[in-house]
Design a protein around this motif. Structure first.
Motif, PDB file in Angstrom:
ATOM      1  N   VAL A  87       0.863  -1.176   0.000  1.00  0.00           N
ATOM      2  CA  VAL A  87       0.000   0.000   0.000  1.00  0.00           C
ATOM      3  C   VAL A  87       0.905   1.233   0.000  1.00  0.00           C
ATOM      4  O   VAL A  87       1.820   1.331   0.821  1.00  0.00           O
ATOM      5  N   PRO A  88       0.672   2.179  -0.919  1.00  0.00           N
ATOM      6  CA  PRO A  88       1.518   3.383  -0.958  1.00  0.00           C
ATOM      7  C   PRO A  88       1.465   4.142   0.367  1.00  0.00           C
ATOM      8  O   PRO A  88       0.408   4.234   0.995  1.00  0.00           O
ATOM      9  N   LYS A  89       2.606   4.695   0.782  1.00  0.00           N
ATOM     10  CA  LYS A  89       2.672   5.445   2.037  1.00  0.00           C
ATOM     11  C   LYS A  89       1.832   6.716   1.979  1.00  0.00           C
ATOM     12  O   LYS A  89       1.274   7.137   2.983  1.00  0.00           O
ATOM     13  N   ASN A  90       1.777   7.354   0.799  1.00  0.00           N
ATOM     14  CA  ASN A  90       0.997   8.579   0.661  1.00  0.00           C
ATOM     15  C   ASN A  90       0.527   8.732  -0.781  1.00  0.00           C
ATOM     16  O   ASN A  90       0.894   7.955  -1.652  1.00  0.00           O
ATOM     17  N   ARG A  91      -0.264   9.765  -1.037  1.00  0.00           N
ATOM     18  CA  ARG A  91      -0.864   9.978  -2.358  1.00  0.00           C
ATOM     19  C   ARG A  91       0.130  10.488  -3.393  1.00  0.00           C
ATOM     20  O   ARG A  91      -0.198  10.580  -4.569  1.00  0.00           O
ATOM     21  N   LYS A  92       1.344  10.821  -2.980  1.00  0.00           N
ATOM     22  CA  LYS A  92       2.341  11.360  -3.910  1.00  0.00           C
ATOM     23  C   LYS A  92       3.248  10.285  -4.516  1.00  0.00           C
ATOM     24  O   LYS A  92       4.100  10.594  -5.337  1.00  0.00           O
ATOM     25  N   VAL A  93       3.081   9.041  -4.140  1.00  0.00           N
ATOM     26  CA  VAL A  93       3.937   7.953  -4.616  1.00  0.00           C
ATOM     27  C   VAL A  93       3.678   7.705  -6.107  1.00  0.00           C
ATOM     28  O   VAL A  93       2.531   7.635  -6.542  1.00  0.00           O
ATOM     29  N   THR A  94       4.778   7.604  -6.880  1.00  0.00           N
ATOM     30  CA  THR A  94       4.669   7.347  -8.317  1.00  0.00           C
ATOM     31  C   THR A  94       5.636   6.246  -8.740  1.00  0.00           C
ATOM     32  O   THR A  94       6.587   5.935  -8.032  1.00  0.00           O
ATOM     33  N   ILE A  95       5.364   5.692  -9.912  1.00  0.00           N
ATOM     34  CA  ILE A  95       6.294   4.793 -10.594  1.00  0.00           C
ATOM     35  C   ILE A  95       6.458   5.347 -12.003  1.00  0.00           C
ATOM     36  O   ILE A  95       5.469   5.579 -12.700  1.00  0.00           O
ATOM     37  N   ARG A  96       7.688   5.579 -12.419  1.00  0.00           N
ATOM     38  CA  ARG A  96       7.952   6.012 -13.791  1.00  0.00           C
ATOM     39  C   ARG A  96       8.157   4.781 -14.656  1.00  0.00           C
ATOM     40  O   ARG A  96       8.934   3.890 -14.327  1.00  0.00           O
ATOM     41  N   LEU A  97       7.433   4.722 -15.771  1.00  0.00           N
ATOM     42  CA  LEU A  97       7.524   3.568 -16.665  1.00  0.00           C
ATOM     43  C   LEU A  97       8.884   3.481 -17.344  1.00  0.00           C
ATOM     44  O   LEU A  97       9.531   4.501 -17.596  1.00  0.00           O
ATOM     45  N   ALA A  98       9.288   2.273 -17.650  1.00  0.00           N
ATOM     46  CA  ALA A  98      10.520   2.001 -18.393  1.00  0.00           C
ATOM     47  C   ALA A  98      10.174   1.807 -19.869  1.00  0.00           C
ATOM     48  O   ALA A  98       9.013   1.609 -20.229  1.00  0.00           O
ATOM     49  N   ASN A  99      11.187   1.847 -20.702  1.00  0.00           N
ATOM     50  CA  ASN A  99      11.083   1.547 -22.130  1.00  0.00           C
ATOM     51  C   ASN A  99      10.037   2.408 -22.849  1.00  0.00           C
ATOM     52  O   ASN A  99       9.239   1.923 -23.640  1.00  0.00           O
ATOM     53  N   SER A 100      10.067   3.718 -22.594  1.00  0.00           N
ATOM     54  CA  SER A 100       9.149   4.640 -23.257  1.00  0.00           C
ATOM     55  C   SER A 100       9.749   5.261 -24.515  1.00  0.00           C
ATOM     56  O   SER A 100       9.023   5.852 -25.311  1.00  0.00           O
ATOM     57  N   ASN A 101      11.050   5.143 -24.712  1.00  0.00           N
ATOM     58  CA  ASN A 101      11.684   5.757 -25.883  1.00  0.00           C
ATOM     59  C   ASN A 101      11.044   5.336 -27.206  1.00  0.00           C
ATOM     60  O   ASN A 101      10.801   6.181 -28.059  1.00  0.00           O
ATOM     61  N   PRO A 102      10.739   4.056 -27.421  1.00  0.00           N
ATOM     62  CA  PRO A 102      10.173   3.665 -28.716  1.00  0.00           C
ATOM     63  C   PRO A 102       8.758   4.190 -28.969  1.00  0.00           C
ATOM     64  O   PRO A 102       8.258   4.103 -30.086  1.00  0.00           O
TER      65      PRO A 102
ATOM     66  N   ILE B  36       3.955  -4.492  -7.321  1.00  0.00           N
ATOM     67  CA  ILE B  36       3.317  -3.254  -6.848  1.00  0.00           C
ATOM     68  C   ILE B  36       2.151  -2.899  -7.763  1.00  0.00           C
ATOM     69  O   ILE B  36       1.058  -2.571  -7.301  1.00  0.00           O
ATOM     70  N   TYR B  37       2.395  -2.972  -9.073  1.00  0.00           N
ATOM     71  CA  TYR B  37       1.332  -2.666 -10.037  1.00  0.00           C
ATOM     72  C   TYR B  37       0.180  -3.658  -9.894  1.00  0.00           C
ATOM     73  O   TYR B  37      -0.988  -3.262  -9.821  1.00  0.00           O
ATOM     74  N   ASP B  38       0.507  -4.943  -9.866  1.00  0.00           N
ATOM     75  CA  ASP B  38      -0.528  -5.976  -9.744  1.00  0.00           C
ATOM     76  C   ASP B  38      -1.384  -5.754  -8.501  1.00  0.00           C
ATOM     77  O   ASP B  38      -2.609  -5.850  -8.556  1.00  0.00           O
ATOM     78  N   GLU B  39      -0.744  -5.473  -7.386  1.00  0.00           N
ATOM     79  CA  GLU B  39      -1.481  -5.286  -6.140  1.00  0.00           C
ATOM     80  C   GLU B  39      -2.385  -4.054  -6.210  1.00  0.00           C
ATOM     81  O   GLU B  39      -3.522  -4.078  -5.729  1.00  0.00           O
ATOM     82  N   ALA B  40      -1.916  -2.975  -6.813  1.00  0.00           N
ATOM     83  CA  ALA B  40      -2.732  -1.759  -6.933  1.00  0.00           C
ATOM     84  C   ALA B  40      -3.971  -2.021  -7.794  1.00  0.00           C
ATOM     85  O   ALA B  40      -5.080  -1.606  -7.438  1.00  0.00           O
TER      86      ALA B  40
ATOM     87  N   ILE C 267       6.077   8.554 -18.694  1.00  0.00           N
ATOM     88  CA  ILE C 267       4.793   8.331 -18.018  1.00  0.00           C
ATOM     89  C   ILE C 267       5.049   8.017 -16.555  1.00  0.00           C
ATOM     90  O   ILE C 267       5.838   7.130 -16.230  1.00  0.00           O
ATOM     91  N   ASP C 268       4.373   8.742 -15.689  1.00  0.00           N
ATOM     92  CA  ASP C 268       4.393   8.457 -14.257  1.00  0.00           C
ATOM     93  C   ASP C 268       3.034   7.892 -13.868  1.00  0.00           C
ATOM     94  O   ASP C 268       1.994   8.508 -14.135  1.00  0.00           O
ATOM     95  N   LEU C 269       3.046   6.706 -13.259  1.00  0.00           N
ATOM     96  CA  LEU C 269       1.813   6.151 -12.693  1.00  0.00           C
ATOM     97  C   LEU C 269       1.601   6.800 -11.337  1.00  0.00           C
ATOM     98  O   LEU C 269       2.492   6.765 -10.491  1.00  0.00           O
ATOM     99  N   LEU C 270       0.453   7.393 -11.129  1.00  0.00           N
ATOM    100  CA  LEU C 270       0.135   8.053  -9.857  1.00  0.00           C
ATOM    101  C   LEU C 270      -0.445   7.002  -8.915  1.00  0.00           C
ATOM    102  O   LEU C 270      -1.598   7.055  -8.510  1.00  0.00           O
ATOM    103  N   ILE C 271       0.401   6.074  -8.564  1.00  0.00           N
ATOM    104  CA  ILE C 271      -0.020   4.895  -7.825  1.00  0.00           C
ATOM    105  C   ILE C 271      -0.455   5.219  -6.398  1.00  0.00           C
ATOM    106  O   ILE C 271      -1.240   4.509  -5.796  1.00  0.00           O
ATOM    107  N   GLY C 272       0.025   6.340  -5.875  1.00  0.00           N
ATOM    108  CA  GLY C 272      -0.389   6.766  -4.534  1.00  0.00           C
ATOM    109  C   GLY C 272      -1.867   7.058  -4.435  1.00  0.00           C
ATOM    110  O   GLY C 272      -2.451   6.989  -3.367  1.00  0.00           O
ATOM    111  N   ARG C 273      -2.488   7.361  -5.546  1.00  0.00           N
ATOM    112  CA  ARG C 273      -3.935   7.648  -5.549  1.00  0.00           C
ATOM    113  C   ARG C 273      -4.774   6.380  -5.425  1.00  0.00           C
ATOM    114  O   ARG C 273      -5.990   6.462  -5.299  1.00  0.00           O
ATOM    115  N   THR C 274      -4.135   5.221  -5.449  1.00  0.00           N
ATOM    116  CA  THR C 274      -4.878   3.964  -5.289  1.00  0.00           C
ATOM    117  C   THR C 274      -4.962   3.546  -3.837  1.00  0.00           C
ATOM    118  O   THR C 274      -5.540   2.516  -3.520  1.00  0.00           O
TER     119      THR C 274
END
Length: 144
Positions: free
Chosen positions: A32-47, A105-109, A136-143
């Motif tokens: 569970v994210p500690k707060n609403r500001k927690v994010t994950i930045r996606l990998a492999n976005s260049n293509p 983390i993604y699966d659980e959210a 792309i930043d996933l705003l995972i803290g909002r979950t």
């Protein structure tokens, strides 16, 4: 730092500026994210810069992930999670992937949202960087 921990999750085969980011230190309990500001930045976005540029013009309040949690078969083979974005009018092509090591983390959210009866979509923010294009930043803290 523990004896068997890696300093940063990610795929070493990707360019250093496109490996994504996130940390297990931002979570408590059952991921569970500690707060609403927690994010994950996606990998492999260049293509996928053209797709991201098109999505950057969308209403930021109406874009979210359109990728479900991994299936048991995907988990068994440790498949990467490719992310697609749902905008107000369509589902995009692939725009990146969850950094290696952070898939749980993604699966659980997604499962947490689904368990509450909410759409299993994580809000996203499309960030324009000066040197490396769109990310792309996933705003995972909002979950939370």
């Amino acid at each position: 730092m523990g004896l068997f921990t890696k300093s940063r999750p990610g795929d070493d085969s990707l360019p250093k500026d496109d490996r994504g980011s996130g940390s297990f230190d931002d979570y408590v309990g059952v991921l569970v994210p500690k707060n609403r500001k927690v994010t994950i930045r996606l990998a492999n976005s260049n293509p996928y810069q053209d797709e991201l540029a098109a999505l950057a013009d969308e209403n930021p309040e109406k874009i979210a992930t359109a990728t479900p949690a991994r299936t048991i078969d995907d988990e068994r083979v440790d498949a990467a999670i490719e992310i697609r974005i749902f905008s107000d009018r369509r589902v995009s092509g692939v725009v990146g992937m969850i950094p290696r090591g952070l898939e749980s983390i993604y699966d659980e959210a997604v499962r947490r949202l689904d368990g509450r009866g909410q759409p299993p979509r994580i809000p996203v923010e499309i960030v324009s960087t000066k040197k490396h294009g769109y990310r792309i930043d996933l705003l995972i803290g909002r979950t939370k």
